[in-house]
Design a protein around this motif. Structure first.
Motif, mmCIF file in Angstrom:
data_model
loop_
_atom_site.group_PDB
_atom_site.id
_atom_site.type_symbol
_atom_site.label_atom_id
_atom_site.label_comp_id
_atom_site.label_asym_id
_atom_site.label_seq_id
_atom_site.Cartn_x
_atom_site.Cartn_y
_atom_site.Cartn_z
ATOM 1 N N GLU A 24 -50.396 44.095 4.562
ATOM 2 C CA GLU A 24 -50.349 45.548 4.774
ATOM 3 C C GLU A 24 -49.595 45.882 6.054
ATOM 4 O O GLU A 24 -48.843 46.844 6.120
ATOM 5 N N THR A 25 -49.811 45.081 7.091
ATOM 6 C CA THR A 25 -49.081 45.239 8.347
ATOM 7 C C THR A 25 -48.478 43.884 8.712
ATOM 8 O O THR A 25 -49.080 42.836 8.450
ATOM 9 N N SER A 26 -47.290 43.917 9.306
ATOM 10 C CA SER A 26 -46.630 42.671 9.677
ATOM 11 C C SER A 26 -45.487 42.966 10.639
ATOM 12 O O SER A 26 -45.147 44.124 10.896
ATOM 13 N N ALA A 27 -44.916 41.898 11.150
ATOM 14 C CA ALA A 27 -43.746 41.990 12.019
ATOM 15 C C ALA A 27 -42.723 40.967 11.547
ATOM 16 O O ALA A 27 -43.094 39.898 11.055
ATOM 17 N N ILE A 28 -41.458 41.313 11.681
ATOM 18 C CA ILE A 28 -40.381 40.363 11.417
ATOM 19 C C ILE A 28 -39.507 40.306 12.657
ATOM 20 O O ILE A 28 -39.089 41.337 13.190
ATOM 21 N N PHE A 29 -39.252 39.082 13.104
ATOM 22 C CA PHE A 29 -38.381 38.849 14.252
ATOM 23 C C PHE A 29 -37.153 38.106 13.753
ATOM 24 O O PHE A 29 -37.269 37.049 13.141
ATOM 25 N N LYS A 30 -35.985 38.683 14.011
ATOM 26 C CA LYS A 30 -34.727 38.027 13.667
ATOM 27 C C LYS A 30 -34.215 37.313 14.912
ATOM 28 O O LYS A 30 -33.919 37.951 15.921
ATOM 29 N N ALA A 31 -34.139 36.005 14.812
ATOM 30 C CA ALA A 31 -33.718 35.179 15.934
ATOM 31 C C ALA A 31 -32.260 34.772 15.755
ATOM 32 O O ALA A 31 -31.900 34.180 14.732
ATOM 33 N N GLY A 32 -31.465 35.102 16.730
ATOM 34 C CA GLY A 32 -30.069 34.692 16.721
ATOM 35 C C GLY A 32 -29.857 33.531 17.662
ATOM 36 O O GLY A 32 -30.810 32.915 18.145
ATOM 37 N N THR A 33 -28.606 33.257 17.951
ATOM 38 C CA THR A 33 -28.283 32.149 18.838
ATOM 39 C C THR A 33 -27.906 32.616 20.240
ATOM 40 O O THR A 33 -27.621 31.806 21.106
ATOM 41 N N CYS A 34 -27.922 33.914 20.477
ATOM 42 C CA CYS A 34 -27.500 34.416 21.782
ATOM 43 C C CYS A 34 -28.593 34.215 22.828
ATOM 44 O O CYS A 34 -29.763 34.004 22.515
ATOM 45 N N HIS A 35 -28.199 34.334 24.062
ATOM 46 C CA HIS A 35 -29.091 34.087 25.193
ATOM 47 C C HIS A 35 -30.227 35.101 25.303
ATOM 48 O O HIS A 35 -31.199 34.873 26.013
ATOM 49 N N LYS A 36 -30.158 36.212 24.589
ATOM 50 C CA LYS A 36 -31.210 37.234 24.648
ATOM 51 C C LYS A 36 -32.433 36.857 23.811
ATOM 52 O O LYS A 36 -33.535 37.345 24.060
ATOM 53 N N THR A 37 -32.245 35.997 22.825
ATOM 54 C CA THR A 37 -33.310 35.691 21.871
ATOM 55 C C THR A 37 -34.561 35.112 22.533
ATOM 56 O O THR A 37 -35.669 35.592 22.259
ATOM 57 N N PRO A 38 -34.474 34.095 23.394
ATOM 58 C CA PRO A 38 -35.711 33.547 23.973
ATOM 59 C C PRO A 38 -36.507 34.570 24.794
ATOM 60 O O PRO A 38 -37.736 34.611 24.710
ATOM 61 N N THR A 39 -35.817 35.396 25.555
ATOM 62 C CA THR A 39 -36.506 36.405 26.358
ATOM 63 C C THR A 39 -37.192 37.426 25.457
ATOM 64 O O THR A 39 -38.352 37.785 25.681
ATOM 65 N N ALA A 40 -36.493 37.888 24.432
ATOM 66 C CA ALA A 40 -37.073 38.856 23.499
ATOM 67 C C ALA A 40 -38.290 38.257 22.793
ATOM 68 O O ALA A 40 -39.338 38.904 22.677
ATOM 69 N N PHE A 41 -38.167 37.012 22.343
ATOM 70 C CA PHE A 41 -39.278 36.398 21.631
ATOM 71 C C PHE A 41 -40.480 36.210 22.548
ATOM 72 O O PHE A 41 -41.628 36.330 22.115
#
Length: 118
Positions: A24-41
């Motif tokens: 019913e509720t969920s989240a999707i995280f799209k992980a790329g290869t750029c340097h921003k991904t680890p900080t965002a995650f």
């Protein structure tokens, strides 16, 4: 149940559909290869760790471009990576991408759209 146990890696459009239909509720995280991904995650991980009501689907965009494109088609939210989308009833209710995925923004999205289940 911790976040690790609530993560599902989504690699196909069919898996995206099944994931959204199953929760019913969920989240999707799209992980790329750029340097921003680890900080965002890191922001996502901290804020979702104790949220048993929100399973997390992860799309590794490089390996699962079709799944990522399918999310864009379903939601109308243009693909970016990294990207976080929060879903309620299978519909996207919140999204942020790149440097806009901050602890403050994610906390605001959670507070605005999800009642905390004790």
């Amino acid at each position: 149940m911790g976040l690790k146990e609530r993560i599902t890696f989504l690699t196909t459009p069919e898996q995206v559909d099944q994931f959204l239909a199953a929760h019913e509720t969920s989240a999707i995280f799209k992980a790329g290869t750029c340097h921003k991904t680890p900080t965002a995650f890191e922001h996502v991980q901290v804020l979702l760790e104790d949220r048993d009501d929100l399973p997390l689907g992860i799309i590794r965009v490089v390996e699962a471009r079709h799944a990522s494109n399918h999310v864009e088609k379903l939601t109308g939210v243009r693909h970016e990576s990294p990207q976080l989308l929060l879903f309620k009833g299978g519909k996207s209710v919140f999204d942020r991408d790149n440097w806009d995925i901050t602890a403050e923004a994610v906390a605001e999205g959670l507070q605005s759209h999800f009642v905390r289940v004790a």
